[in-house]
Design an enzyme around this catalytic site. Structure first.
Site, PDB file in Angstrom:
ATOM      1  CD  GLU A  99      -2.666  -0.720   2.702  1.00  0.00           C
ATOM      2  OE1 GLU A  99      -2.815   0.382   3.253  1.00  0.00           O
ATOM      3  OE2 GLU A  99      -3.015  -1.791   3.198  1.00  0.00           O
ATOM      4  CB  CYS A 112       2.498   7.550   3.314  1.00  0.00           C
ATOM      5  SG  CYS A 112       2.746   6.288   4.579  1.00  0.00           S
ATOM      6  CB  CYS A 119       5.836  -5.104   9.668  1.00  0.00           C
ATOM      7  SG  CYS A 119       6.920  -4.237  10.831  1.00  0.00           S
ATOM      8  CB  CYS A 123       3.288  -2.218  16.729  1.00  0.00           C
ATOM      9  SG  CYS A 123       4.998  -1.657  16.671  1.00  0.00           S
ATOM     10  CB  CYS A 126       0.589  -1.990  13.550  1.00  0.00           C
ATOM     11  SG  CYS A 126       1.084  -1.736  11.838  1.00  0.00           S
ATOM     12  CB  CYS A 340      -0.796   1.410   8.552  1.00  0.00           C
ATOM     13  SG  CYS A 340      -0.709   2.977   9.370  1.00  0.00           S
TER      14      CYS A 340
HETATM   15  N1  SAH Z   1       7.688   0.732  11.324  1.00  0.00           N
HETATM   16  C1  SAH Z   1       7.735   2.160  11.333  1.00  0.00           C
HETATM   17  C2  SAH Z   1       6.921   2.817  10.246  1.00  0.00           C
HETATM   18  C3  SAH Z   1       5.553   2.292   9.926  1.00  0.00           C
HETATM   19  S1  SAH Z   1       4.178   2.677  10.949  1.00  0.00           S
HETATM   20  C4  SAH Z   1       7.360   2.673  12.685  1.00  0.00           C
HETATM   21  O1  SAH Z   1       7.052   1.900  13.565  1.00  0.00           O
HETATM   22  O2  SAH Z   1       7.447   3.883  12.899  1.00  0.00           O
HETATM   23  C5  SAH Z   1       3.899   4.402  10.900  1.00  0.00           C
HETATM   24  C6  SAH Z   1       3.283   4.923  12.177  1.00  0.00           C
HETATM   25  O3  SAH Z   1       1.888   4.541  12.291  1.00  0.00           O
HETATM   26  C7  SAH Z   1       3.954   4.397  13.436  1.00  0.00           C
HETATM   27  O4  SAH Z   1       4.075   5.431  14.371  1.00  0.00           O
HETATM   28  C8  SAH Z   1       2.968   3.340  13.890  1.00  0.00           C
HETATM   29  O5  SAH Z   1       3.156   3.031  15.246  1.00  0.00           O
HETATM   30  C9  SAH Z   1       1.653   3.996  13.565  1.00  0.00           C
HETATM   31  N2  SAH Z   1       0.489   3.109  13.477  1.00  0.00           N
HETATM   32  C10 SAH Z   1       0.417   1.853  12.999  1.00  0.00           C
HETATM   33  N3  SAH Z   1      -0.828   1.367  13.076  1.00  0.00           N
HETATM   34  C11 SAH Z   1      -1.576   2.345  13.613  1.00  0.00           C
HETATM   35  C12 SAH Z   1      -2.961   2.456  13.950  1.00  0.00           C
HETATM   36  N4  SAH Z   1      -3.802   1.451  13.761  1.00  0.00           N
HETATM   37  N5  SAH Z   1      -3.365   3.627  14.484  1.00  0.00           N
HETATM   38  C13 SAH Z   1      -2.509   4.658  14.668  1.00  0.00           C
HETATM   39  N6  SAH Z   1      -1.210   4.610  14.379  1.00  0.00           N
HETATM   40  C14 SAH Z   1      -0.739   3.460  13.866  1.00  0.00           C
END
Ligand code: SAH
Length: 352
Positions: A99, A112, A119, A123, A126, A340
């Site tokens: 995406e 973006c 990944c 987290c 995510c 995301c």
């Molecule tokens: N791996 C990297 C970049 C990808 S995620 C990182 O961790 O920074 C980009 C941002 O979106 C990160 O801050 C991540 O924690 C956040 N993110 C991912 N899923 C999310 C969600 N469902 N709601 C809000 N932020 C989210």
């Protein structure tokens, strides 16, 4: 480059200008052909060798035999009726999908991009990490997300954030090659200052990036103000303590002069209390940076909810009162937005 690159042919768009020049010498061509081809690939965004009209036909045929040039294919594009945000689902040549998002701001068009298929950082909130990491993206696959979007809209892309699926610092070599190609003065010429690399906090790679001499912005996904709270949201917190991660942010600022951006996704009842806001302010008081608050984007697979608007405002005010610079992320493309990684997941589920 990784061994995972799709087949034996060299991926021509991942080569630097110097490497292309060497390749032309190897093929018995004049060296300047390397520069011409680089211009076609990264300046004129050519998707095929046939477009390269100032190269002799015989050379174009030879290039087809020797090199791979396979553009991404847009499998789906969603356009927001509210603000023109576009979400792209791109198919890679091996059938994987990724995406990318185009967001239109007053200061320019920002894309973006994803850095990996899936990944492995895990987290909790995510969607990108649910199926694990499938593979790294090549430099060309990262570049082509930007190139294809610019070609499809006809509008210049001025800013790039590496905040899509994947952990960019977990694909370090390809990320660096991507940044150098994208900002090459003979190619796309994106300003290095307009690139943001977002990381969950891989300390050794953050320190390494600080030494590359690149004025790119670093964004740290913080999401909590104590190690205990952070461990509940982000497994990477078991590997690096907050003090180490913030130490690396400080070093990044010292070495590059670039202010760090701290991402904090607010989850209702998990990390949105005023006590946490105060603790966050204390934690960041010596940092040169600002906080970006993101009300969490709920995903189907988890029961995380957004705080009320007034809770978000109160959290922001508390940080401000303590002298921390803070913004609330404006939600773009609300009508087309899954969180995301959601578009890719729903696409894969439909296929099954
Ligand atoms: N791996 C990297 C970049 C990808 S995620 C990182 O961790 O920074 C980009 C941002 O979106 C990160 O801050 C991540 O924690 C956040 N993110 C991912 N899923 C999310 C969600 N469902 N709601 C809000 N932020 C989210």
């Amino acid at each position: 480059m990784t061994a995972e690159m799709t087949d034996q042919k060299t991926d021509i768009r991942s080569l630097s200008r110097d490497e292309l020049t060497d390749e032309m010498t190897r093929l018995g061509q004049p060296a300047y052909r390397g520069g011409q081809i680089f211009q076609w690939l990264h300046g004129k965004l050519a998707s095929s060798f046939d477009e390269m009209s100032n190269l002799p036909l015989s050379l174009r045929e030879r290039l087809k035999q020797e090199y791979e040039l396979r553009p991404l294919r847009a499998a789906e594009v969603k356009v927001s009726a509210l603000d023109g945000t576009r979400k792209y689902l791109f198919a890679l040549s091996d059938g994987n999908v990724i995406e990318s998002v185009l967001m239109k701001y007053k200061y320019g068009n920002s894309v973006c991009i994803s850095s990996q298929v899936g990944c492995r950082m895990g987290c909790r909130f995510c969607a990108s990490t649910i199926g694990g990491r499938v593979r790294d993206l090549s430099p060309a696959e990262m570049l082509d997300q930007i190139y294809q979007i610019q070609k499809s809209t006809g509008e210049r892309v001025s800013h790039v954030v590496i905040m899509g699926s994947g952990e960019p610092l977990d694909n370090y070599e390809n990320l660096l090659r991507f940044i150098r190609l994208l900002t090459d003065e003979n190619g796309f010429r994106l300003s290095q200052r307009n690139i943001t690399v977002s990381t969950c906090g891989l300390v050794p790679q953050m320190l390494r990036l600080a030494d590359e001499g690149l004025p790119v912005t670093l964004a740290l996904s913080l999401h909590a103000s104590s190690d205990e709270a952070r461990k509940k949201l982000m497994p990477v917190a078991n590997r690096y303590r907050l003090q180490e991660v913030l130490g690396a942010c400080h070093t990044y600022f010292e070495k590059t002069g670039r202010r760090v951006s701290f991402e904090y996704s607010l989850v209702k009842g998990v990390n949105d209390s005023l006590a946490e806001a105060s603790a966050l302010a204390a934690l960041l008081k010596d940092q040169h940076g600002h906080v970006n608050l993101i009300p969490v984007n709920p995903i189907r697979e988890r029961d995380f909810r957004q705080p009320e608007r007034k809770t978000v405002e109160a959290f922001k005010n508390c940080l401000e009162k303590n002298g921390i610079h803070v913004t609330i992320r404006r939600e773009m493309g609300r009508d087309i937005h899954g969180a995301c990684g959601q578009l890719r997941r729903s696409y894969m589920e439909e296929k099954e």
